[in-house]
Scaffold this motif. Structure first.
Motif, mmCIF file in Angstrom:
data_model
loop_
_atom_site.group_PDB
_atom_site.id
_atom_site.type_symbol
_atom_site.label_atom_id
_atom_site.label_comp_id
_atom_site.label_asym_id
_atom_site.label_seq_id
_atom_site.Cartn_x
_atom_site.Cartn_y
_atom_site.Cartn_z
ATOM 1 N N GLN A 76 44.891 53.885 27.367
ATOM 2 C CA GLN A 76 44.992 53.495 28.765
ATOM 3 C C GLN A 76 45.811 52.212 28.880
ATOM 4 N N LYS A 77 46.761 52.207 29.795
ATOM 5 C CA LYS A 77 47.615 51.032 29.978
ATOM 6 C C LYS A 77 48.094 50.975 31.421
ATOM 7 N N ASP A 78 48.737 49.866 31.771
ATOM 8 C CA ASP A 78 49.259 49.658 33.124
ATOM 9 C C ASP A 78 48.173 49.827 34.181
ATOM 10 N N GLY A 79 46.929 49.564 33.797
ATOM 11 C CA GLY A 79 45.829 49.683 34.747
ATOM 12 C C GLY A 79 45.389 51.107 35.015
ATOM 13 N N MET A 80 45.993 52.079 34.325
ATOM 14 C CA MET A 80 45.668 53.486 34.531
ATOM 15 C C MET A 80 44.559 53.941 33.582
ATOM 16 N N THR A 81 43.628 54.729 34.096
ATOM 17 C CA THR A 81 42.548 55.265 33.283
ATOM 18 C C THR A 81 42.826 56.726 32.959
ATOM 19 N N TYR A 82 42.013 57.292 32.063
ATOM 20 C CA TYR A 82 42.133 58.721 31.749
ATOM 21 C C TYR A 82 41.944 59.555 33.012
ATOM 22 N N MET A 83 41.001 59.155 33.843
ATOM 23 C CA MET A 83 40.762 59.911 35.076
ATOM 24 C C MET A 83 41.965 59.825 36.020
ATOM 25 N N ASP A 84 42.622 58.679 36.047
ATOM 26 C CA ASP A 84 43.804 58.515 36.899
ATOM 27 C C ASP A 84 44.926 59.460 36.489
ATOM 28 N N ARG A 117 33.112 66.628 25.646
ATOM 29 C CA ARG A 117 33.277 66.009 26.964
ATOM 30 C C ARG A 117 32.656 64.615 27.035
ATOM 31 N N PHE A 118 31.802 64.258 26.086
ATOM 32 C CA PHE A 118 31.189 62.918 26.095
ATOM 33 C C PHE A 118 32.202 61.847 25.702
ATOM 34 N N LEU A 119 33.356 62.255 25.143
ATOM 35 C CA LEU A 119 34.419 61.302 24.853
ATOM 36 C C LEU A 119 35.229 61.067 26.119
ATOM 37 N N LYS A 120 35.560 59.815 26.391
ATOM 38 C CA LYS A 120 36.252 59.483 27.639
ATOM 39 C C LYS A 120 37.533 60.281 27.828
ATOM 40 N N ILE A 121 38.314 60.412 26.766
ATOM 41 C CA ILE A 121 39.592 61.095 26.893
ATOM 42 C C ILE A 121 39.413 62.576 27.218
ATOM 43 N N THR A 240 29.732 49.620 23.071
ATOM 44 C CA THR A 240 28.818 48.652 23.672
ATOM 45 C C THR A 240 29.531 47.396 24.157
ATOM 46 N N PHE A 241 30.504 46.939 23.388
ATOM 47 C CA PHE A 241 31.060 45.615 23.643
ATOM 48 C C PHE A 241 32.511 45.607 24.152
ATOM 49 N N THR A 242 33.128 46.773 24.334
ATOM 50 C CA THR A 242 34.496 46.803 24.851
ATOM 51 C C THR A 242 34.597 47.776 26.022
ATOM 52 N N SER A 243 35.714 47.710 26.737
ATOM 53 C CA SER A 243 35.947 48.621 27.855
ATOM 54 C C SER A 243 36.491 49.947 27.331
ATOM 55 N N SER A 244 36.505 50.958 28.192
ATOM 56 C CA SER A 244 37.025 52.270 27.784
ATOM 57 C C SER A 244 38.495 52.190 27.390
ATOM 58 N N LYS A 245 39.212 51.195 27.920
ATOM 59 C CA LYS A 245 40.611 51.006 27.540
ATOM 60 C C LYS A 245 40.725 50.740 26.048
ATOM 61 N N VAL A 246 39.752 50.011 25.500
ATOM 62 C CA VAL A 246 39.755 49.694 24.079
ATOM 63 C C VAL A 246 39.080 50.792 23.270
ATOM 64 N N TYR A 247 37.862 51.192 23.699
ATOM 65 C CA TYR A 247 37.111 52.102 22.840
ATOM 66 C C TYR A 247 37.523 53.565 22.984
ATOM 67 N N GLY A 248 38.212 53.931 24.062
ATOM 68 C CA GLY A 248 38.600 55.329 24.262
ATOM 69 C C GLY A 248 39.326 55.940 23.073
ATOM 70 N N PHE A 252 37.762 58.442 20.001
ATOM 71 C CA PHE A 252 38.454 59.727 19.888
ATOM 72 C C PHE A 252 38.826 59.997 18.428
ATOM 73 N N PHE A 253 39.541 59.071 17.810
ATOM 74 C CA PHE A 253 40.010 59.283 16.443
ATOM 75 C C PHE A 253 38.852 59.320 15.442
ATOM 76 N N LEU A 254 37.891 58.399 15.590
ATOM 77 C CA LEU A 254 36.792 58.353 14.633
ATOM 78 C C LEU A 254 35.860 59.550 14.766
ATOM 79 N N THR A 255 35.676 60.054 15.977
ATOM 80 C CA THR A 255 34.824 61.232 16.159
ATOM 81 C C THR A 255 35.467 62.465 15.540
#
Length: 282
Positions: A76-84, A117-121, A240-248, A252-255
């Motif tokens: 996620q970048k430029d303020g855009m989310t996966y949902m956007d 589907r539990f993954l943000k992306i 727990t400690f970061t936003s979806s922009k960071v943890y998304g 994804f990759f680790l799962t």
């Protein structure tokens, strides 16, 4: 056929444009900026617009038979989310396609997305898949299990001479080259198949991927296996400690590293050749 490619400036999108041209189709390319025309040869039908701005897309599917959408973001970048982007951006395209009675809409999601589907992306991608299935349009959902370009994470790690893996490294995947996937996409939109899981011609364990990456650099094979609980803790901490922009992208990759990602085998490109070419470019 008159075809629209959305996401044409991306890795897969550029191969899709070339493949459609090679087969004699009339291609319209969605771009965001005028200068992006330079990325394409032999295209004279460009549409300038932003998928996240529906008014800018009005008329984009006029006289179009097929829509190919590879629209999506990994980070996620430029303020855009996966949902956007992955959801609403594709919904804006779908709205236009329904208005002009497009014959078929092909969307590129990912293997296992419907179970993850539990993954943000994947939450955003699969929400769009649901909408496309209920749209009344003919559709094709492509589910690749990883691009060659995604495997460059192994290559970057191998540059230092050591590859770190979680668990025993025996989970398997057969990633696919963008050119091969583009050919499958064009083939499948002309069939009755609604969902297609697609991978490359060779099945690798994670250990084998690591070996291929190390050998591309001319390194000795050195793989360190970390306990899988470390992977699970990393996912928990970043959620727990970061936003979806960071943890998304991290979740994804680790799962996806924790199970097999095996799909039907297609293509003629090999990861060894891709890695060696990347090393030469670097």
């Amino acid at each position: 056929m008159n075809v629209l490619v959305a996401g044409a400036t991306g890795y897969l999108g550029q191969y899709l444009v070339k493949e459609l041209q090679n087969r004699g189709h009339n291609v319209r390319v969605l771009i965001r900026k005028e200068h992006q025309k330079e990325l394409f040869n032999g295209i004279d039908d460009f549409f300038i617009g932003e998928v996240t701005q529906p008014k800018s897309l009005q008329g984009i599917t006029d006289n179009i038979d097929w829509v190919f959408s590879t629209i999506g973001i990994t980070r996620q970048k430029d303020g855009m989310t996966y949902m956007d982007v992955d959801f609403q951006g594709n919904m804006n395209l779908l709205h236009e396609a329904k208005q002009t009675q497009v014959k078929s809409f092909l969307y590129v999601s990912a293997i296992g997305g419907d179970q993850l589907r539990f993954l943000k992306i994947f939450e955003a991608k699969e929400k769009f898949v649901d909408a496309l299935k209920n749209s009344g349009l003919d559709y094709t959902i492509m589910r690749p299990n990883g691009f060659f370009s995604d495997m460059t994470d192994f290559l970057e790690m191998a540059k230092g001479g050591t590859v770190y893996l979680f668990g025993n490294g025996e989970y398997k995947i057969n990633p696919i080259h963008g050119e091969d996937l583009a050919k499958v996409c064009v083939d499948k939109i002309m069939t009755d198949e609604k969902e297609v899981q697609v991978g490359g011609p060779v099945l690798y364990t994670q250990n084998e991927l690591a070996e291929v990456a190390l050998k591309a650099w001319g390194k000795k094979v050195k793989i360190i296996h970390l306990p899988d609980w470390i992977r699970r803790i990393i996912i928990s901490v970043v959620r727990t400690f970061t936003s979806s922009k960071v943890y998304g992208p991290i979740e994804f990759f680790l799962t996806l590293m924790a199970f097999d990602n095996i799909a039907d085998q297609y293509g003629t490109h090999y990861l060894e050749d891709f890695f060696h070419q990347k090393v030469k470019e670097i």
